[in-house]
Design a protein around this motif. Structure first.
Motif, short mmCIF file in Angstrom:
data_model
loop_
_atom_site.label_atom_id
_atom_site.label_comp_id
_atom_site.label_asym_id
_atom_site.label_seq_id
_atom_site.Cartn_x
_atom_site.Cartn_y
_atom_site.Cartn_z
N CYS A 13 1.03 -1.38 -0.22
CA CYS A 13 0.09 0.14 0.05
C CYS A 13 0.78 1.16 0.05
CB CYS A 13 -1.11 -0.07 1.24
SG CYS A 13 0.07 -0.16 2.81
N PRO A 14 0.39 2.38 -0.37
CA PRO A 14 1.28 3.48 -0.34
C PRO A 14 1.50 4.17 1.07
CG PRO A 14 -1.03 3.96 -1.03
CD PRO A 14 -0.98 2.51 -0.84
N ASP A 15 0.35 3.85 1.97
CA ASP A 15 0.50 4.52 3.33
C ASP A 15 0.08 3.34 4.44
OD1 ASP A 15 0.39 6.02 5.80
OD2 ASP A 15 -0.81 7.56 4.90
N PRO A 16 1.19 2.64 4.74
CA PRO A 16 1.03 1.67 5.61
C PRO A 16 0.30 1.90 6.99
CG PRO A 16 3.20 1.45 4.92
CD PRO A 16 2.47 2.87 4.52
N ARG A 17 0.58 2.88 7.78
CA ARG A 17 0.09 3.41 8.75
C ARG A 17 -1.52 3.80 8.76
NH1 ARG A 17 1.55 3.66 13.77
NH2 ARG A 17 3.77 3.98 13.18
N ARG A 18 -1.56 4.32 7.83
CA ARG A 18 -3.23 4.65 7.62
C ARG A 18 -4.12 3.32 7.29
NH1 ARG A 18 -6.88 6.48 2.82
NH2 ARG A 18 -8.68 7.32 4.00
N LEU A 19 -3.51 2.46 6.48
CA LEU A 19 -4.09 1.21 6.26
C LEU A 19 -4.09 0.23 7.48
CD1 LEU A 19 -5.73 0.01 4.06
CD2 LEU A 19 -3.83 -1.24 3.14
N ALA A 20 -3.06 0.53 8.28
CA ALA A 20 -3.15 -0.33 9.42
C ALA A 20 -4.01 0.19 10.24
CB ALA A 20 -1.55 -0.42 10.05
N GLU A 21 -4.14 1.26 10.51
CA GLU A 21 -5.25 1.88 11.33
C GLU A 21 -6.62 1.58 11.18
OE1 GLU A 21 -3.97 6.02 11.58
OE2 GLU A 21 -2.19 5.61 13.19
N PHE A 22 -6.88 1.61 9.70
CA PHE A 22 -8.14 1.38 9.29
C PHE A 22 -8.41 -0.20 9.63
CE2 PHE A 22 -10.57 -1.31 5.98
CZ PHE A 22 -11.60 -0.52 5.63
N TYR A 23 -7.61 -1.20 9.48
CA TYR A 23 -7.98 -2.65 9.71
C TYR A 23 -7.95 -2.90 11.26
CZ TYR A 23 -8.19 -4.15 5.04
OH TYR A 23 -8.79 -4.48 3.81
N ALA A 24 -6.97 -1.96 12.07
CA ALA A 24 -7.17 -2.14 13.58
C ALA A 24 -8.54 -1.66 13.97
CB ALA A 24 -6.06 -1.16 14.10
N ALA A 25 -9.06 -0.51 13.43
CA ALA A 25 -10.39 -0.26 13.79
C ALA A 25 -11.68 -1.16 13.46
CB ALA A 25 -10.93 1.24 13.19
N LEU A 27 -11.00 -4.43 12.86
CA LEU A 27 -10.71 -5.92 13.76
C LEU A 27 -10.72 -5.60 15.20
CD1 LEU A 27 -8.44 -7.51 10.96
CD2 LEU A 27 -10.94 -7.97 11.36
N ASP A 28 -10.58 -4.51 15.70
CA ASP A 28 -10.21 -4.22 17.07
C ASP A 28 -8.77 -4.95 17.39
OD1 ASP A 28 -10.23 -3.12 19.54
OD2 ASP A 28 -11.54 -4.70 20.37
N TRP A 29 -7.71 -5.03 16.54
CA TRP A 29 -6.58 -5.48 16.56
C TRP A 29 -5.41 -4.39 17.30
CZ3 TRP A 29 -5.21 -9.71 12.70
CH2 TRP A 29 -6.17 -10.76 12.38
N GLU A 30 -4.33 -4.78 17.65
CA GLU A 30 -3.08 -3.89 18.17
C GLU A 30 -2.33 -3.57 17.02
OE1 GLU A 30 0.09 -3.72 21.43
OE2 GLU A 30 -0.86 -5.59 21.17
N VAL A 31 -1.97 -2.31 16.76
CA VAL A 31 -1.03 -2.03 15.91
C VAL A 31 0.40 -1.83 16.69
CG1 VAL A 31 -0.35 0.19 14.44
CG2 VAL A 31 -2.62 -0.43 14.88
N TRP A 42 6.57 -0.34 7.36
CA TRP A 42 6.04 -1.64 7.75
C TRP A 42 5.56 -1.54 9.09
CZ3 TRP A 42 6.46 -6.64 5.55
CH2 TRP A 42 5.87 -7.65 6.37
N ILE A 43 4.29 -1.82 8.87
CA ILE A 43 3.17 -2.07 10.19
C ILE A 43 2.55 -3.22 10.37
CG2 ILE A 43 1.52 -0.75 11.42
CD1 ILE A 43 3.76 1.33 10.88
N GLU A 44 2.48 -3.71 11.74
CA GLU A 44 1.92 -4.94 11.89
C GLU A 44 0.69 -4.99 12.54
OE1 GLU A 44 4.48 -7.93 13.54
OE2 GLU A 44 5.55 -7.98 11.58
N LEU A 45 -0.30 -5.48 12.53
CA LEU A 45 -1.58 -5.86 13.50
C LEU A 45 -1.41 -7.25 13.97
CD1 LEU A 45 -4.61 -4.50 11.74
CD2 LEU A 45 -3.17 -3.13 12.89
N ASN A 46 -1.76 -7.07 15.34
CA ASN A 46 -1.73 -8.39 16.09
C ASN A 46 -3.05 -8.62 16.74
OD1 ASN A 46 1.23 -9.20 15.89
ND2 ASN A 46 1.46 -7.39 17.32
#
Length: 127
Positions: A13-25, A27-31, A42-46
């Motif tokens: 993706c062009p903006d890992p933080r933005r996309l990680a925050e979208f999926y974190a919201a 799925l209610d997962w931790e960034v 590189w950003i991960e969700l757990n």
């Protein structure tokens, strides 16, 4: 015997933080920044049970086209939602930046297709 075990699923993706925050919201997962890079490339969700989803910066990212084949979807995520919460879930993902690509045809199908903020298709599936 398995050759390997499944690790993290990574979306370009062009903006890992933005996309990680979208999926974190969604799925209610931790960034977390993850083991690679500075937390911007590189950003991960757990999630529960060791599930992971990661996002890596890809300069020149071209979002897939659904259902087109010129820039095919390559893969998509199916996210389960209780059937009676589908409308509320749709409102929430759209408020977070998703875009509806195909509805459930008046309830005839058990899924609705969306694009995430980077253009990757995902489905909300009635569970």
């Amino acid at each position: 015997m398995a050759i390997a075990t499944m690790g993290v699923t990574v979306l370009d993706c062009p903006d890992p933080r933005r996309l990680a925050e979208f999926y974190a919201a969604v799925l209610d997962w931790e960034v977390t920044a993850g083991p690679f890079g500075d937390g911007e490339d590189w950003i991960e969700l757990n999630g529960p049970h060791g599930r992971q989803l990661a996002f890596q910066r890809s300069e020149g990212h071209r979002p897939p086209q659904w259902p087109g084949t010129e820039h095919g979807q390559q893969f998509h995520l199916d996210l389960d939602v209780p059937r009676d919460e589908m409308d509320a879930a749709e409102k929430r993902v759209i408020a977070l930046g998703a875009r509806l690509l195909q509805d459930d045809d008046g309830g005839k199908r058990d899924w609705r297709v969306y694009a995430d903020p980077a253009g990757h298709p995902f489905c909300l599936c009635a569970a």
